[in-house]
Design a protein around this motif. Structure first.
Motif, short mmCIF file in Angstrom:
data_model
loop_
_atom_site.label_atom_id
_atom_site.label_comp_id
_atom_site.label_asym_id
_atom_site.label_seq_id
_atom_site.Cartn_x
_atom_site.Cartn_y
_atom_site.Cartn_z
N ASP A 188 0.83 -1.21 0.00
CA ASP A 188 0.00 0.00 0.00
C ASP A 188 0.86 1.26 0.00
OD1 ASP A 188 -2.32 -1.42 -0.07
OD2 ASP A 188 -2.72 -1.30 2.09
N GLU A 189 1.96 1.23 0.75
CA GLU A 189 2.87 2.38 0.80
C GLU A 189 3.43 2.68 -0.60
OE1 GLU A 189 6.01 1.96 3.61
OE2 GLU A 189 4.68 1.41 5.27
N VAL A 190 3.89 1.62 -1.26
CA VAL A 190 4.48 1.80 -2.60
C VAL A 190 3.41 2.22 -3.61
CG1 VAL A 190 5.76 0.66 -4.45
CG2 VAL A 190 6.28 0.11 -2.08
N ASP A 191 2.21 1.63 -3.50
CA ASP A 191 1.11 2.00 -4.40
C ASP A 191 0.75 3.48 -4.26
OD1 ASP A 191 0.36 -0.02 -6.12
OD2 ASP A 191 -0.85 -1.05 -4.63
N ARG A 192 0.72 3.96 -3.03
CA ARG A 192 0.40 5.38 -2.80
C ARG A 192 1.47 6.28 -3.41
NH1 ARG A 192 -1.52 3.51 2.29
NH2 ARG A 192 0.50 3.93 3.26
N LEU A 193 2.72 5.86 -3.32
CA LEU A 193 3.80 6.65 -3.93
C LEU A 193 3.65 6.69 -5.45
CD1 LEU A 193 6.85 5.36 -1.81
CD2 LEU A 193 5.89 7.67 -1.77
N ALA A 194 3.30 5.54 -6.05
CA ALA A 194 3.11 5.47 -7.51
C ALA A 194 1.96 6.36 -7.95
CB ALA A 194 2.87 4.03 -7.94
N GLN A 195 0.85 6.32 -7.21
CA GLN A 195 -0.32 7.14 -7.54
C GLN A 195 -0.02 8.63 -7.39
OE1 GLN A 195 -3.38 5.58 -4.98
NE2 GLN A 195 -3.29 3.55 -5.93
N ALA A 196 0.72 8.97 -6.34
CA ALA A 196 1.09 10.39 -6.12
C ALA A 196 1.97 10.88 -7.26
CB ALA A 196 1.80 10.54 -4.79
N GLU A 197 2.89 10.03 -7.72
CA GLU A 197 3.79 10.42 -8.81
C GLU A 197 3.01 10.57 -10.11
OE1 GLU A 197 7.36 12.00 -9.17
OE2 GLU A 197 6.80 10.85 -7.38
N ALA A 198 2.02 9.71 -10.34
CA ALA A 198 1.18 9.81 -11.54
C ALA A 198 0.43 11.13 -11.55
CB ALA A 198 0.21 8.63 -11.60
N ARG A 199 -0.06 11.55 -10.38
CA ARG A 199 -0.76 12.84 -10.30
C ARG A 199 0.19 14.00 -10.57
NH1 ARG A 199 -3.40 10.07 -6.01
NH2 ARG A 199 -1.97 10.96 -4.46
N LYS A 200 1.41 13.89 -10.09
CA LYS A 200 2.42 14.94 -10.36
C LYS A 200 2.70 15.06 -11.86
CE LYS A 200 5.05 14.55 -6.01
NZ LYS A 200 6.36 14.16 -5.45
N ILE A 201 2.83 13.91 -12.51
CA ILE A 201 3.10 13.90 -13.96
C ILE A 201 1.95 14.56 -14.71
CG2 ILE A 201 3.30 12.39 -15.98
CD1 ILE A 201 4.80 10.40 -14.14
N GLN A 202 0.73 14.21 -14.32
CA GLN A 202 -0.45 14.78 -14.97
C GLN A 202 -0.50 16.29 -14.79
OE1 GLN A 202 -4.13 13.08 -13.58
NE2 GLN A 202 -5.27 13.74 -15.38
N ALA A 203 -0.19 16.76 -13.59
CA ALA A 203 -0.20 18.19 -13.30
C ALA A 203 0.88 18.91 -14.10
CB ALA A 203 -0.02 18.43 -11.81
N GLN A 204 2.06 18.30 -14.18
CA GLN A 204 3.17 18.91 -14.92
C GLN A 204 2.87 18.98 -16.41
OE1 GLN A 204 5.82 20.19 -13.29
NE2 GLN A 204 6.63 21.01 -15.21
N GLU A 205 2.26 17.94 -16.95
CA GLU A 205 1.88 17.94 -18.37
C GLU A 205 0.84 19.03 -18.65
OE1 GLU A 205 2.58 13.24 -19.61
OE2 GLU A 205 0.62 13.90 -18.83
#
Length: 352
Positions: A188-205
């Motif tokens: 769950d910890e790693v999944d949350r990190l992956a999801q947070a990074e995906a949101r960062k990528i979307q925001a940056q794009e």
């Protein structure tokens, strides 16, 4: 009298029975009619929804083609020059974010297998130190920022996280057996990190898209072409004359299957896709004022409906130019003969 009364009673009973039967049948018919109306309404809703969906798909297809047209136009070189620094800046940030996202995502995929096969924890506990050392050495040999460097960095980060998770689980094992909940907690910890990074990528794009639009990313041209392609269905005419096109995406022609007039004149086309024959209803095709030395042989398939083919002001090959001057029947004959010749040559080559 008793006999007459009995007969009347019998007739009355028969009428009542028929009335009940007719009433029941009417009720059944009414119920069936209501059911049919409901089915028709549901069918109408599905048809309308399907029509809307088809319209949405057509819009997406038109936009995808328009974006390819932009990259095949004279304006694209200017756009690339104007937006180069902005794209480079955001690419560096996005590349780093994607490294983290890849590392987190692939780590999570491996840890999911731990739940199915807990013995993999021991396997990774043994292999992680050697893999980590190997990837660290490999990374030192790569040039920073290159695709290979970023791929190796993501792999090293994944192994590092796995090693940390495995070490945590092995510490638990020193006190009690590892449970599925222990693995799920780290997952769950790693999944949350992956999801947070995906949101960062979307925001940056999204930030990059806004900045590029402000500079001028050609989105105005894309939307203009989308409207042209979609609106052409009204009068069966598409005019893309003088748009600075170096090429036409093959995907454009299936969208124009109902067109009767297509004008691609005064561009900078050096070749035409063979898919042009998918303009299966076109009567007039304007290709004048381009840089075409030859045309697709598949144009010969358009002989039943094409009545005008404009090829003036193109550096056509001499034999093709002569055939063109002879009119459409002669041109179609020339193209068909060329197709037969090439087919025969290909057949002879296969026979050898």
């Amino acid at each position: 009298r008793s006999s007459q009364l009995a007969a009347r009673s019998s007739q009355l009973a028969a009428r009542q029975l028929r009335g009940r039967v007719i009433g029941a049948r009417s009720s059944q018919l009414g119920s069936a009619a209501r059911s049919s109306r409901k089915e028709l309404a549901a069918l109408g809703a599905r048809v309308r929804a399907g029509g809307q969906m088809m319209g949405a798909v057509a819009a997406d297809e038109a936009r995808a083609v328009a974006q390819k047209m932009l990259k095949a136009s004279a304006r694209w070189a200017e756009i690339e020059l104007q937006t180069r620094d902005t794209r480079r800046y955001h690419k560096k940030i996005l590349d780093e974010m994607r490294v983290f996202h890849t590392a987190y995502s692939t780590c999570a995929e491996i840890m999911r297998k731990f739940i199915e096969r807990p013995t993999l924890v021991d396997v990774w506990a043994i292999s992680c130190p050697g893999l980590l050392k190997s990837k660290t050495s490999e990374l030192a040999l790569q040039e920073q920022g290159t695709p290979m460097y970023l791929t190796t960095l993501a792999e090293k980060m994944r192994i590092d996280m796995l090693y940390s998770a495995v070490a945590h689980l092995k510490n638990i094992e020193n006190e009690r057996p590892i449970r599925a909940a222990d693995i799920e907690s780290k997952l769950d910890e790693v999944d949350r990190l992956a999801q947070a990074e995906a949101r960062k990528i979307q925001a940056q794009e999204a930030v990059e898209a806004v900045e590029l639009h402000e500079i001028g990313d050609g989105s105005d041209s894309v939307e203009e072409w989308v409207k042209l392609v979609q609106g052409a269905s009204v009068n069966k005419t598409l005019i893309l004359r003088g748009q600075g096109l170096y090429a036409v995406p093959p995907e454009l022609f299936p969208l124009l299957s109902d067109m009767e007039i297509v004008d691609l004149g005064d561009n900078q086309l050096k070749e035409l896709p063979r898919e042009v024959h998918l303009l299966c209803k076109v009567k007039k095709l304007y290709l004048d004022g381009n840089q075409l030395a030859k045309i697709p042989l598949s144009i010969s398939k358009m002989h039943e409906h094409l009545t005008l083919l404009a090829l003036a002001d193109n550096p056509l090959q001499e034999d093709l130019f002569r055939a063109y001057l002879g009119g459409l029947p002669g041109l179609f004959a020339f193209l068909k003969d060329r197709r037969r010749t090439l087919a025969a040559a290909a057949s002879a080559k296969r026979a050898r």
